[in-house]
Design an enzyme around this catalytic site. Structure first.
Site, PDB file in Angstrom:
ATOM      1  N   ASP A  46      12.693  22.365 -25.415  1.00 46.23           N
ATOM      2  CA  ASP A  46      13.796  23.267 -25.065  1.00 46.23           C
ATOM      3  C   ASP A  46      13.798  24.518 -25.936  1.00 46.23           C
ATOM      4  OD1 ASP A  46      14.489  21.104 -23.427  1.00 46.23           O
ATOM      5  OD2 ASP A  46      15.950  20.348 -24.860  1.00 46.23           O
ATOM      6  N   GLU A 222      18.614  21.863 -14.176  1.00 45.75           N
ATOM      7  CA  GLU A 222      19.104  22.079 -15.543  1.00 45.75           C
ATOM      8  C   GLU A 222      18.363  23.263 -16.155  1.00 45.75           C
ATOM      9  OE1 GLU A 222      18.343  18.341 -17.460  1.00 45.75           O
ATOM     10  OE2 GLU A 222      16.210  18.751 -17.768  1.00 45.75           O
TER      11      GLU A 222
END
Length: 495
Positions: A46, A222
């Protein structure tokens, strides 16, 4: 006749001057320093990467209650840059399992958004989104807590992850991943009154996982990320379950006028970035965007696995590559490149890539030094006037657990707390690597100017110059944190 010849002569002279000018082509932007993926191999999931004021700043998921950041003047340098702790939280309701941090600059401050959970909470139903604010314009902080960002209509009980900030028509919107009214994990949006406050209490759905490529393993949308180009607004997102090798990027475009309406967003019907088995790249996703130092290139940062079974944990590494634009004005991300491929770095990089660092005491201005460059176990570590010697240079190596080891360039040995003692005044020395906590340290950001405290993982005490001496040879020892300049060290890149 004379007048005619006179003007012809002047014209010829002018043309002679102009020809070289016309023939000169604009110089191409200088390629950056060569780099090789991954740009972060420890805790690389991420990623968010920002270029600001001459340096890149990289922050990634930690899965703990700590966020660390790396800083480097070149993209290549991020792979070995120190991981410095910029945020931790002692509040038990929100100090665990930090995911998907992002940096955004508004009104003279940096805002660091991330999701977290209560202390001891099992993954993953208690994730909420939080935001902290920098004291000034330094991306590394220091930071203070500002707010929890959630909505009353998010299931279950306000669950929200992967938040980012969308800017449209001078307004801010928080976009994240959540569920509303029993939906699958989807993209949700809410207006903001300022960078740390939601306007109202409810979110709207703008994208749900309905296409086959969005539902591998589980239906998921997401990791939304805005991208702006030529007056158009795009939103990339990650689709499918992150455990699978089919985790990938999709794309929305804002084709309407109200970002809060799903009807204002048009989804591209095929993925825009996905696995490349031939290159050994699996599950590429959760991306960010950054611009080259000279502003001429667009770059993608993302995580991926190097095996099809890599999963959703710390095995994912941070990677980066340049992208271009299609003739129709949409982004062309290409295909993910193989690990180990050396590529030109972002255009406009001029700094030398650091290979090591000196640690300079804030009080004395002197360097952390292994006495005489002696290679023996037990050799003392003290301060000495900075002289560029290899015994004053350190590799600060991430141990993938929020700590680092400090390896002396001259000797190859590490900084060590003598006999693992906990007492104030215990000597700091060099020793062969034993992989214990007495040899692991946290670099904790203390003050603007790259000042950190060097905290031993075993004892919780910090590297301290004895009696705040400014003399060459003054001992460096461990001591309880007193928040004085004798216990603060500036990280300076070197080669």
């Amino acid at each position: 006749m004379f007048r005619t010849r006179h003007w012809l002569t002047l014209l010829a002279a002018l043309l002679a001057l102009l020809v070289p000018v016309v023939g000169i082509q604009p110089a191409a932007a200088a390629e950056g320093r060569p780099y090789t993926n991954p740009v972060k191999s420890q805790k690389g999931a991420d990623p968010w990467l920002e270029y600001y004021n001459g340096n890149y700043y990289l922050v990634t998921t930690s899965f703990t209650g700590v966020l660390t950041m790396r800083k480097s003047p070149t993209l290549a340098g991020l792979s070995t840059a120190p991981s410095v702790q910029v945020w931790s939280d002692t509040t038990s309701t929100r100090n665990n399992n930090f995911w998907a941090p992002e940096l955004h600059f508004f009104d003279g401050h940096w805002y660091l958004y991330y999701s977290g959970a209560p202390s001891g909470a099992a993954c993953c139903d208690q994730q909420r989104t939080y935001v902290v604010e920098s004291a000034g314009t330094d991306p590394m902080g220091p930071y203070t807590f500002k707010n929890q960002l959630t909505g009353s209509n998010l299931d279950p009980g306000g669950w929200l992850i992967d938040a980012t900030v969308l800017k449209y028509n001078s307004k801010l919107y928080l976009v994240g991943s959540g569920a509303i009214g029993g939906s699958k994990q989807s993209l949700v949006i809410a207006p903001m009154t300022n960078p740390y406050t939601i306007s109202g209490s409810t979110f709207s759905l703008i994208s749900q996982p309905t296409l086959a490529w969005e539902t591998s393993g589980a239906p998921v949308n997401e990791g939304p990320e805005p991208l702006y180009h030529d007056g158009r607004t795009f939103l990339t997102f990650s689709a499918s379950y992150c455990v699978t090798a089919d985790y990938k990027l999709g794309q929305l475009e804002l084709t309407g006028t109200d970002p809060l309406l799903a009807s204002s967003w048009t989804k591209k019907q095929t993925p825009v970035f996905q696995r490349n088995d031939a290159a050994g790249v699996y599950g590429p996703g959760h991306n960010g965007f950054f611009t080259s130092p000279d502003g001429t290139e667009n770059w993608l940062v993302y995580h991926a696995n190097d095996s099809a079974s890599g999963g959703c944990g710390n095995g994912r590494t941070t990677r980066a590559q340049k992208f271009t634009w299609n003739a129709d004005g949409t982004p062309n991300f290409g295909t993910p490149v193989a690990l180990g491929t050396t590529l030109p770095g972002p255009a406009g990089e001029t700094a030398v890539t650091p290979t090591a660092y000196t640690l300079v005491n804030r009080n004395s201005g002197k360097c952390l030094d292994v006495e005489g460059g002696n290679t023996a176990d037990g050799t003392n570590i003290f301060q000495w006037t900075c002289n560029g010697g290899a015994n004053q240079k350190w590799r600060i190596e991430d141990q993938a657990d929020d700590t680092s080891r400090l390896v002396n360039v001259a000797t190859g040995k590490v900084m060590d707390t003598a006999d693992c003692a906990t007492a104030d005044g215990t000597d700091l020395r060099q020793w062969s690597w034993l992989n214990n906590n007495c040899q692991k340290f946290r670099l904790v950001y203390t003050a603007t100017g790259d000042y950190v405290r060097i905290v031993n993982e075993s004892t919780g005490k910090v590297a301290d110059v004895a009696d705040c001496s400014s003399a060459d040879g003054a001992d460096v020892r461990q001591w309880t944190w007193l928040n004085n300049n004798c216990q603060q060290w500036q990280i300076r890149p070197t080669t």
